[in-house]
Enzyme design. Structure first.
Site, PDB file in Angstrom:
ATOM      1  N   ASP A 187      -2.698 -17.699  11.967  1.00 33.90           N
ATOM      2  CA  ASP A 187      -3.674 -18.916  12.150  1.00 33.90           C
ATOM      3  C   ASP A 187      -3.916 -18.693  13.944  1.00 33.90           C
ATOM      4  O   ASP A 187      -3.175 -18.462  14.594  1.00 33.90           O
ATOM      5  CB  ASP A 187      -2.846 -20.368  12.152  1.00 33.90           C
ATOM      6  CG  ASP A 187      -3.899 -21.296  12.773  1.00 33.90           C
ATOM      7  OD1 ASP A 187      -4.881 -21.770  12.026  1.00 33.90           O
ATOM      8  OD2 ASP A 187      -3.198 -21.955  13.702  1.00 33.90           O
ATOM      9  N   GLU A 271      -8.591 -16.583   9.165  1.00 38.81           N
ATOM     10  CA  GLU A 271      -9.642 -17.500   9.001  1.00 38.81           C
ATOM     11  C   GLU A 271     -10.637 -16.876   9.364  1.00 38.81           C
ATOM     12  O   GLU A 271     -10.971 -16.273  10.323  1.00 38.81           O
ATOM     13  CB  GLU A 271      -9.174 -18.752   9.829  1.00 38.81           C
ATOM     14  CG  GLU A 271      -8.719 -19.870   9.020  1.00 38.81           C
ATOM     15  CD  GLU A 271      -8.665 -21.297   9.701  1.00 38.81           C
ATOM     16  OE1 GLU A 271      -9.021 -22.421   9.312  1.00 38.81           O
ATOM     17  OE2 GLU A 271      -8.049 -21.012  10.773  1.00 38.81           O
ATOM     18  N   ASP A 352       0.645 -25.755  13.545  1.00 47.43           N
ATOM     19  CA  ASP A 352       0.072 -24.249  13.356  1.00 47.43           C
ATOM     20  C   ASP A 352       0.722 -23.569  12.248  1.00 47.43           C
ATOM     21  O   ASP A 352       0.303 -22.637  11.391  1.00 47.43           O
ATOM     22  CB  ASP A 352       0.315 -23.510  14.770  1.00 47.43           C
ATOM     23  CG  ASP A 352      -0.500 -24.193  15.810  1.00 47.43           C
ATOM     24  OD1 ASP A 352      -1.446 -24.923  15.623  1.00 47.43           O
ATOM     25  OD2 ASP A 352      -0.224 -24.263  17.011  1.00 47.43           O
TER      26      ASP A 352
END
Length: 401
Positions: A187, A271, A352
């Site tokens: 992340d 991502e 997170d």
């Protein structure tokens, strides 16, 4: 096992005055030919609906050299000029395939100063490189050795805004395929540059913020100098050196991070961030640019390909932060100032770390279903907010809190 790849090795070198003058002329001629060919191709399509390819522009180059106005093109090696036409052909190919915008003109002040030489335009003997139109080899600082027995197939010479000279040698290299069993979700963030699904947080060095005061002083010095003066040119050179320091340190840090992730893990899940949209938020643009998420992904992609790793890109609308990694419940709201939260199942999450775990789980489901890397949604390019959102289709069937 091992894999043969094409790999570029970049070194700094220090040219003599004559070599620097020759390379400066070559850079100018490369820019001129590229712009002339772009004009020719644009006019041919606009006026006659005719597409001009590389071979046609090559014939135009021969004709340009015979004119009095462009006779100076004969003073430099012809290979970099031909390579410039090839680069323009690639640019048009990407444009027609809708992978890039329409090619733009090269600027004398802003465009990258570079020239590419193929094997017919340089001599490589005993580890010494001599370019066409030069009598002496380049004084290269060999900061690391080339692969044993390697011979460059392409040489690219460039000069950065700080005035430093670099030469990039494209060689055949062998990458050892080291087995790895780990799987990790990543992340990306601002306070923590990366948060891994293992719970580890990698601190963001924020190199631009560290040198912000030095950069501001250098830019104020430029503003005080008279335009067009030699002192203003020196002050701009100082600004470029500060930017080069920031860029070099950031790139070195990202190289070390991506190499570590690729060597330790067989599957890496990240991502699909819309960085171009995020920098439109003027409150976050500077921090987002300093984090260099796009550069991180680019490095990770080619290194994963080299080492045979599985790189999965999760859809940008996947609600990784709002989803409970323990029970799968979806929170209604999750403002950016909320860094930890408690699900109704009783599980307390670090925002997170929870997002990284959800990204890993989603990526593993993609691998299990044979989906591979997810394509970018069309809706992500239609001007939606730069803040992270969930797509209704992505959250369908997930229990909301």
């Amino acid at each position: 096992m091992s894999r043969a790849v094409k790999r570029a090795f970049k070194y700094r070198f220090y040219p003599t005055d004559s070599q620097a003058a020759e390379l400066a002329r070559t850079f100018g001629c490369v820019r001129k030919v590229y712009n002339l060919a772009l004009v020719a191709r644009t006019e041919a399509w606009t006026l006659r609906q005719e597409r001009i390819n590389y071979h046609t522009t090559l014939a135009l180059l021969t004709a340009w050299k015979k004119t009095d106005e462009l006779a100076f093109l004969n003073e430099v090696s012809s290979v970099p000029l031909q390579q410039a036409l090839r680069h323009l052909q690639v640019a048009f190919t990407n444009f027609f395939a809708r992978r890039a915008r329409y090619p733009s003109f090269k600027s004398r002040k802003k465009s990258r100063r570079s020239a590419e030489y193929t094997t017919s335009a340089f001599r490589w003997r005993g580890g010494r490189l001599t370019l066409a139109k030069m009598t002496e080899p380049l004084d290269i600082v060999w900061s690391r050795p080339l692969p044993e027995g390697a011979s460059p197939s392409t040489v690219t010479v460039s000069q950065d805004p700080a005035g430093r000279w670099f030469v990039s040698l494209l060689c055949d290299d062998v990458i050892e395929q080291v087995p790895a069993s780990g799987m990790v979700g990543v992340d990306a963030g601002i306070d923590s540059l990366l948060t891994l699904s293992t719970g580890e947080k990698i601190v963001n060095p924020k190199y631009e913020r560290r040198d912000r005061a030095r950069l501001a002083r250098a830019q104020r010095a430029v503003a005080k100098k008279e335009k067009g003066s030699a002192n203003r040119a020196k002050a701009r050179h100082t600004v470029a050196r500060v930017y080069a320091r920031i860029t070099d340190r950031r790139r070195d840090h990202l190289h070390k991070l991506t190499t570590r992730l690729v060597r330790e893990n067989q599957a890496i899940v990240i991502e699909d961030l819309a960085v171009r949209n995020m920098v439109k938020n003027h409150r976050l643009a500077r921090a987002v640019s300093d984090a260099a998420w796009r550069q991180f992904r680019t490095l990770l992609e080619y290194k994963a390909d080299w080492y045979g790793r599985d790189l999965v890109v999760v859809d940008r609308w996947f609600p990784s932060s709002k989803l409970c990694s323990a029970c799968g419940a979806l929170a209604q709201r999750m403002p950016l100032n909320v860094r930890s939260w408690t699900c109704r199942c009783g599980q307390t999450h670090d925002r997170d770390v929870n997002a990284a775990r959800n990204i890993l789980a989603e990526g593993l489901s993609v691998i299990a279903c044979g989906g591979g890397v997810r394509p970018q949604r069309e809706s992500s390019r239609t001007g939606r907010s730069s803040a992270k959102q969930e797509n209704p289709r992505a959250t369908k069937g997930i229990l909301a809190l």
